[in-house]
Design a protein around this motif. Sequence first.
Motif, PDB file in Angstrom:
ATOM      1  N   LYS A  37       0.837  -1.205   0.000  1.00  0.00           N
ATOM      2  CA  LYS A  37       0.000   0.000   0.000  1.00  0.00           C
ATOM      3  C   LYS A  37       0.870   1.253   0.000  1.00  0.00           C
ATOM      4  N   ALA A  38       2.009   1.203   0.715  1.00  0.00           N
ATOM      5  CA  ALA A  38       2.891   2.366   0.835  1.00  0.00           C
ATOM      6  C   ALA A  38       3.486   2.783  -0.508  1.00  0.00           C
ATOM      7  N   VAL A  39       3.648   1.822  -1.435  1.00  0.00           N
ATOM      8  CA  VAL A  39       4.212   2.151  -2.757  1.00  0.00           C
ATOM      9  C   VAL A  39       3.119   2.153  -3.831  1.00  0.00           C
ATOM     10  N   ASN A  40       1.863   2.255  -3.369  1.00  0.00           N
ATOM     11  CA  ASN A  40       0.708   2.372  -4.270  1.00  0.00           C
ATOM     12  C   ASN A  40       0.532   1.164  -5.194  1.00  0.00           C
ATOM     13  N   MET A  41       0.843  -0.025  -4.702  1.00  0.00           N
ATOM     14  CA  MET A  41       0.566  -1.241  -5.464  1.00  0.00           C
ATOM     15  C   MET A  41      -0.946  -1.413  -5.518  1.00  0.00           C
ATOM     16  N   PRO A  42      -1.532  -1.555  -6.716  1.00  0.00           N
ATOM     17  CA  PRO A  42      -2.991  -1.643  -6.843  1.00  0.00           C
ATOM     18  C   PRO A  42      -3.584  -2.760  -5.972  1.00  0.00           C
ATOM     19  N   LYS A  43      -4.734  -2.454  -5.359  1.00  0.00           N
ATOM     20  CA  LYS A  43      -5.383  -3.410  -4.465  1.00  0.00           C
ATOM     21  C   LYS A  43      -5.701  -4.719  -5.173  1.00  0.00           C
ATOM     22  N   ASP A  44      -6.146  -4.629  -6.435  1.00  0.00           N
ATOM     23  CA  ASP A  44      -6.488  -5.858  -7.153  1.00  0.00           C
ATOM     24  C   ASP A  44      -5.254  -6.718  -7.416  1.00  0.00           C
ATOM     25  N   ARG A  45      -4.100  -6.064  -7.559  1.00  0.00           N
ATOM     26  CA  ARG A  45      -2.865  -6.823  -7.768  1.00  0.00           C
ATOM     27  C   ARG A  45      -2.430  -7.521  -6.476  1.00  0.00           C
ATOM     28  N   VAL A  46      -2.630  -6.848  -5.349  1.00  0.00           N
ATOM     29  CA  VAL A  46      -2.323  -7.457  -4.046  1.00  0.00           C
ATOM     30  C   VAL A  46      -3.220  -8.665  -3.816  1.00  0.00           C
ATOM     31  N   GLU A  47      -4.517  -8.490  -4.070  1.00  0.00           N
ATOM     32  CA  GLU A  47      -5.467  -9.587  -3.877  1.00  0.00           C
ATOM     33  C   GLU A  47      -5.172 -10.754  -4.808  1.00  0.00           C
ATOM     34  N   ALA A  48      -4.750 -10.444  -6.034  1.00  0.00           N
ATOM     35  CA  ALA A  48      -4.412 -11.494  -6.997  1.00  0.00           C
ATOM     36  C   ALA A  48      -3.190 -12.272  -6.529  1.00  0.00           C
ATOM     37  N   ALA A  49      -2.216 -11.563  -5.936  1.00  0.00           N
ATOM     38  CA  ALA A  49      -1.004 -12.220  -5.440  1.00  0.00           C
ATOM     39  C   ALA A  49      -1.330 -13.164  -4.287  1.00  0.00           C
ATOM     40  N   ILE A  50      -2.230 -12.733  -3.413  1.00  0.00           N
ATOM     41  CA  ILE A  50      -2.651 -13.582  -2.287  1.00  0.00           C
ATOM     42  C   ILE A  50      -3.393 -14.818  -2.798  1.00  0.00           C
ATOM     43  N   LYS A  51      -4.300 -14.601  -3.741  1.00  0.00           N
ATOM     44  CA  LYS A  51      -5.068 -15.715  -4.299  1.00  0.00           C
ATOM     45  C   LYS A  51      -4.169 -16.711  -5.013  1.00  0.00           C
ATOM     46  N   ARG A  52      -3.224 -16.190  -5.789  1.00  0.00           N
ATOM     47  CA  ARG A  52      -2.312 -17.046  -6.544  1.00  0.00           C
ATOM     48  C   ARG A  52      -1.446 -17.891  -5.605  1.00  0.00           C
ATOM     49  N   ALA A  53      -0.976 -17.269  -4.521  1.00  0.00           N
ATOM     50  CA  ALA A  53      -0.122 -17.981  -3.561  1.00  0.00           C
ATOM     51  C   ALA A  53      -0.907 -19.013  -2.763  1.00  0.00           C
ATOM     52  N   SER A  54      -2.224 -18.830  -2.703  1.00  0.00           N
ATOM     53  CA  SER A  54      -3.070 -19.745  -1.931  1.00  0.00           C
ATOM     54  C   SER A  54      -3.387 -21.036  -2.689  1.00  0.00           C
ATOM     55  N   GLU A  55      -3.160 -21.031  -3.978  1.00  0.00           N
ATOM     56  CA  GLU A  55      -3.467 -22.216  -4.784  1.00  0.00           C
ATOM     57  C   GLU A  55      -2.510 -23.357  -4.448  1.00  0.00           C
ATOM     58  N   LYS A  56      -3.032 -24.552  -4.496  1.00  0.00           N
ATOM     59  CA  LYS A  56      -2.285 -25.743  -4.069  1.00  0.00           C
ATOM     60  C   LYS A  56      -0.970 -25.916  -4.815  1.00  0.00           C
ATOM     61  N   ASP A  57      -0.977 -25.660  -6.110  1.00  0.00           N
ATOM     62  CA  ASP A  57       0.226 -25.871  -6.921  1.00  0.00           C
ATOM     63  C   ASP A  57       1.009 -24.576  -7.147  1.00  0.00           C
ATOM     64  N   ALA A  58       0.795 -23.577  -6.268  1.00  0.00           N
ATOM     65  CA  ALA A  58       1.481 -22.290  -6.415  1.00  0.00           C
ATOM     66  C   ALA A  58       2.981 -22.450  -6.231  1.00  0.00           C
ATOM     67  N   LYS A  59       3.727 -21.655  -6.986  1.00  0.00           N
ATOM     68  CA  LYS A  59       5.189 -21.677  -6.907  1.00  0.00           C
ATOM     69  C   LYS A  59       5.638 -21.213  -5.523  1.00  0.00           C
ATOM     70  N   GLY A  60       6.593 -21.922  -4.949  1.00  0.00           N
ATOM     71  CA  GLY A  60       7.134 -21.533  -3.648  1.00  0.00           C
ATOM     72  C   GLY A  60       8.501 -20.870  -3.805  1.00  0.00           C
ATOM     73  N   TYR A  61       8.824 -19.986  -2.875  1.00  0.00           N
ATOM     74  CA  TYR A  61      10.111 -19.294  -2.916  1.00  0.00           C
ATOM     75  C   TYR A  61      10.893 -19.575  -1.630  1.00  0.00           C
ATOM     76  N   GLU A  62      12.191 -19.703  -1.773  1.00  0.00           N
ATOM     77  CA  GLU A  62      13.075 -19.853  -0.622  1.00  0.00           C
ATOM     78  C   GLU A  62      13.913 -18.593  -0.487  1.00  0.00           C
ATOM     79  N   GLU A  63      14.171 -18.208   0.754  1.00  0.00           N
ATOM     80  CA  GLU A  63      14.930 -16.995   1.024  1.00  0.00           C
ATOM     81  C   GLU A  63      16.386 -17.340   1.362  1.00  0.00           C
ATOM     82  N   TYR A  64      17.300 -16.667   0.689  1.00  0.00           N
ATOM     83  CA  TYR A  64      18.727 -16.867   0.921  1.00  0.00           C
ATOM     84  C   TYR A  64      19.434 -15.522   0.990  1.00  0.00           C
ATOM     85  N   VAL A  65      20.485 -15.474   1.796  1.00  0.00           N
ATOM     86  CA  VAL A  65      21.312 -14.264   1.912  1.00  0.00           C
ATOM     87  C   VAL A  65      22.701 -14.586   1.391  1.00  0.00           C
TER      88      VAL A  65
END
Length: 223
Positions: A37-65
Amino acid sequence: MAVQFTRLGKEIAIAVKEGGPHPENNSRLRTAVQNAKAVNMPKDRVEAAIKRASEKDAKGYEEYVYEGYGPHGVPVLIETATDNTNRTVANVRSYFTKAGGSLGKTGSLDFIFQRKSIFRFDAAEDLDTDELELELIDGGLEELYIESDEEGNDIVVVQTSFEDFGNMQSLLEAKGIEVKSAKLERIALSHTTLTEEQAADVLKMIDKIEEDDDVQAVYHNME
């Protein structure tokens, strides 16, 4: 802006995988949505990202430094989120090598960078910083100061330890303070002084690193 949205989309995906798709029950997702929200990311894009990540076969990400030394011995720390670690480490190593630097071992820069919780929110017109500092002590407050945003507006910056992120987030929410951004950032404990030409060499490498889709944040200790 597109790069910011991509990085926030990954942060949302990671948060959903960790704690579910409901921000009210998932503090990391709530934070990611606040930052979007702070960088004005559209609400529909945020909701789409949440929905996409909620799907069973959604791509997973690992965090590395990744940590290393760039041109002229400048320490550089890179945070990534990736679905292909082999690709990411190969790319990161190549950025250092081509710039005349070297990739180091994880933890090799712990004596230079310290992870801190940083919260930012708009300063009220009648803000009393001394009073606010007292109110935020229970949240683990280490430092509070005012900075200006791009429009010249005063922004309150609150810093706590890495471990107190959740405590401060909960306290600010309880006080009804609308946080513009809440992040875990790497703060340099010492700094390197370079000439203008040397700094340009380092920034050229950093620009290249930041273009990588797997990179979430880059830190250095140049003054």
